[in-house]
Design a protein around this motif. Sequence first.
Motif: not given
Length: 143
Positions: A2, A78, A81, A6, A74
């Motif tokens: 992705s 993400d 998340k 993160l 993706a």
Amino acid sequence: MSCVDLLSNDVWSEADIVRRTEALVRSEVSAEAETILVRKLQGVALGVPLSAEDEIEVEAFRAVVVAAQEEGVAARADMIKLQAVLDHEAALARLALSAVEGNAEDAAERAAAQSLVDGASAETQYLYALRHPAPVTEGEPDA
């Protein structure tokens, strides 16, 4: 993989993700080439067969589009998340502030923050730990 990092605080909107996937397609296939390919595929719908070379082009274009689509899927996953860990961090920051005695609004905010922290998934807690590693003190071996 992705495009969403993160470990950063960069929030990707749906429009950002769409622009990214479009750029991935455009990096492999020009707008003009895509237009020509679309016309050829319209011809197929009208009964005009593709040449062997055209079939190769269609398959290559399909592969590019599928890869861009997978990147978008993706990135959206993400972002969910990342948003969860950003919310977790904000809740922890709110709880770090001193409580204001007798203030119903403060109590409600603290309760909401505590609820969010208590309900954090293992994945959110793991990402939080990655984003905020415990400091190593002198004399401790590196883990």
